[in-house]
Enzyme design. Structure first.
Site, PDB file in Angstrom:
ATOM      1  N   HIS A 154       0.814  -1.223   0.000  1.00 52.47           N
ATOM      2  CA  HIS A 154       0.000   0.000   0.000  1.00 52.47           C
ATOM      3  C   HIS A 154       0.844   1.268   0.000  1.00 52.47           C
ATOM      4  O   HIS A 154       0.350   2.345  -0.303  1.00 52.47           O
ATOM      5  CB  HIS A 154      -0.936  -0.004   1.216  1.00 52.47           C
ATOM      6  CG  HIS A 154      -2.022  -1.015   1.101  1.00 52.47           C
ATOM      7  ND1 HIS A 154      -3.323  -0.697   0.754  1.00 52.47           N
ATOM      8  CD2 HIS A 154      -2.012  -2.357   1.238  1.00 52.47           C
ATOM      9  CE1 HIS A 154      -4.055  -1.790   0.706  1.00 52.47           C
ATOM     10  NE2 HIS A 154      -3.277  -2.827   0.999  1.00 52.47           N
ATOM     11  N   ASP A 362       3.549   9.397  -1.206  1.00 52.12           N
ATOM     12  CA  ASP A 362       2.371   8.633  -0.792  1.00 52.12           C
ATOM     13  C   ASP A 362       2.208   7.468  -1.747  1.00 52.12           C
ATOM     14  O   ASP A 362       2.366   7.657  -2.963  1.00 52.12           O
ATOM     15  CB  ASP A 362       1.122   9.529  -0.870  1.00 52.12           C
ATOM     16  CG  ASP A 362       0.174   9.318   0.291  1.00 52.12           C
ATOM     17  OD1 ASP A 362       0.125   8.197   0.815  1.00 52.12           O
ATOM     18  OD2 ASP A 362      -0.537  10.277   0.660  1.00 52.12           O
TER      19      ASP A 362
END
Ligand code: GDG
Length: 459
Positions: A154, A362
């Protein structure tokens, strides 16, 4: 398809934790196959026994283990969150390298693998999630499982030059190659990992795109994660969302709202964002009294030292900006270190003129996708997105920025605030199309299709 077996550090065993897109997506797949979800119970005990917590809900079985205090400190707080998290976000400077913590990380991966292996049946497919379990594929192979194992990361995967700073880099990469499919959030991450395997592990790219490495083959792909777009759009129209919008509306008194919502984490670029907001008020006096910036930043992992420091930095910067510019009836930058309900956030996004999503790094970033889905089609707000979020590969119609360039970021915020409605609509329609088409089901189906193909191939 046989049963799907999910493994993640935190699960959705608590029904309250099923609101998020990922939890729902994994849950749906498990429900349809009568699957099992393994992970940590969330409890820390003096001495973990091999006794597990099991429960069944709607056909899905949860098998959870407690962690000992030592495991929690070394595996979770140290190795996962103070070594892997910073290094994978390109922040070697923040990593507290620790060989002992790595040994505990290895042991926890093995312990959970053995509890999973005991329950696997032929025909099952295993889907492992995130940086807590980089070694799980290898541990499962050692425990005797030879069926398909998929892994999805992730968070970002750093360039080889950064990854090599991890003393255990080769161990980790070798272990990861025991997965059958490795999914990354972006092409950038996929190419970083592939380049490492080619440069350091003599990997060869096969004709079908898979990599041949460590005497095995592995499929390495980008599967950008999406959100439950339809449900977030609906959330923004609920009564709770409207109430939140009205509450903040009373505070705004007609001023334009610039909003940010991020877990309080150094990867999210909050100090840089606050400094850019300071620049906005320095460079554009017309914003005085007409623009209000609200940053929601629920604290996370508060035990780790860097987060305490981050909190202090943000308090100082917000104090400076409000001290310099605030007035009796105007707070230029409001910063709320607490969480709100999903519907409330959706309501705030809907009335914001600008959404600020400017992480320094991110994996994907879901907030930007949620901001898009919450907008009013008659009067959509403008999304400002960091070029260093995985989402930037998909959301090209956002105003893309380098979050380190504060002067430019201030200029882009100003541009967003003054953008004509035609351009706002045009950009938003493009963004909405991507977010709805490439949603959480699209992500799940793409990943599981590739994992299933191996199951079919191996049966
Ligand atoms: C990791 C990766 C990747 C935030 N504040 C509140 C709240 N949130 C929700 C947001 C969003 C979620 O939390 C945050 O997701 P992000 O994607 O922005 O970031 P991470 O938590 O770092 O997630 C990331 C993600 O995994 C999925 O793969 O995109 O790159 O770092 O949904 O809305 N939710 C509520 N109240 C809050 O105050 N209810």
């Amino acid at each position: 398809m046989g049963r799907l077996i999910a493994i993640s550090n935190r699960t959705a065993a608590d029904p309250g934790a099923r609101a998020g897109g990922l939890a729902v997506a994994v849950w749906e797949s498990l429900k349809s196959t009568g699957g099992v979800w393994f992970g940590w119970s969330g409890d820390i005990v003096e001495q973990p026994t091999r006794s597990l917590h099991t429960m069944k809900d709607d056909g899905v079985e949860f098998v959870l283990t407690d962690l000992s205090q030592h495991e929690h400190d070394q595996y979770y707080l140290k190795y996962a969150n103070s070594v892997l998290w910073p290094v994978f976000h390109y922040r070697i400077d923040l990593a507290s390298f620790d060989a002992d913590a790595f040994q505990v990380y290895v042991a926890v991966n093995q312990r959970i693998a053995s509890m999973v292996a005991d329950r696997l049946k032929e025909g099952d497919s295993v889907w492992v999630h995130d940086y807590h379990f980089l070694l799980m594929g290898d541990s499962l192979r050692r425990a005797g499982w030879d069926g398909p194992i998929g892994f999805f990361l992730h968070i970002p995967f750093p360039p080889p030059e950064v990854f090599r700073a991890l003393p255990e880099h080769l161990w980790i990469a070798r272990a990861m190659c025991n997965y059958s499919v490795i999914g990354f959030q972006s092409e950038q991450d996929r190419s970083n990992f592939t380049r490492y395997l080619i440069e350091d592990c003599k990997a060869k790219v096969l004709d079908d795109g898979r990599l041949e490495v460590f005497a095995t083959t592995v499929k390495v792909e980008a599967y950008p994660i999406g959100i439950d777009a339809e449900s977030f759009e609906a959330a923004a129209k609920t009564e709770k969302a409207q109430e939140a919008a009205e509450r903040i509306g009373r505070f705004l008194g007609g001023r334009s709202l610039v909003i940010g919502v991020d877990r309080m984490d150094y990867s999210k670029g909050l100090p840089q964002r606050f400094e850019a907001v300071g620049r906005l008020f320095d460079d554009y006096p017309e914003t005085h009294g007409t623009v209000s910036v609200t940053q929601i930043a629920p604290p996370s992992r508060s035990k780790v030292e860097e987060y305490r420091e981050l909190r202090q930095t943000l308090d100082r910067l917000a104090g400076r900006i409000n001290g310099d510019y605030g007035d009796l009836d105007w707070i230029p930058l409001r910063y709320l270190a607490r969480s709100y309900d999903r519907e409330e956030l959706a309501g705030l996004f809907r009335i914001a003129r600008v959404g600020l999503v400017t992480p320094l790094r991110d994996g994907m970033n879901l907030v930007c996708k949620e901001f898009v889905m919450a907008q009013d089609e008659e009067d959509p707000g403008v999304l400002i997105l960091s070029e260093f979020a995985g989402a930037a590969e998909q959301l090209k119609a956002a105003l893309l920025v380098n979050p380190h360039d504060k002067r430019k970021l201030a200029e882009v915020i100003h541009h967003g605030l003054t953008m004509p409605i035609e351009e706002r609509r045009e950009r938003w329609l493009e963004l909405r199309k991507v977010v709805t088409e490439q949603d959480i089901s699209w992500w799940r189906q793409n990943f599981l299709k590739d994992l299933d193909a191996l199951q079919t191939g191996s049966s």
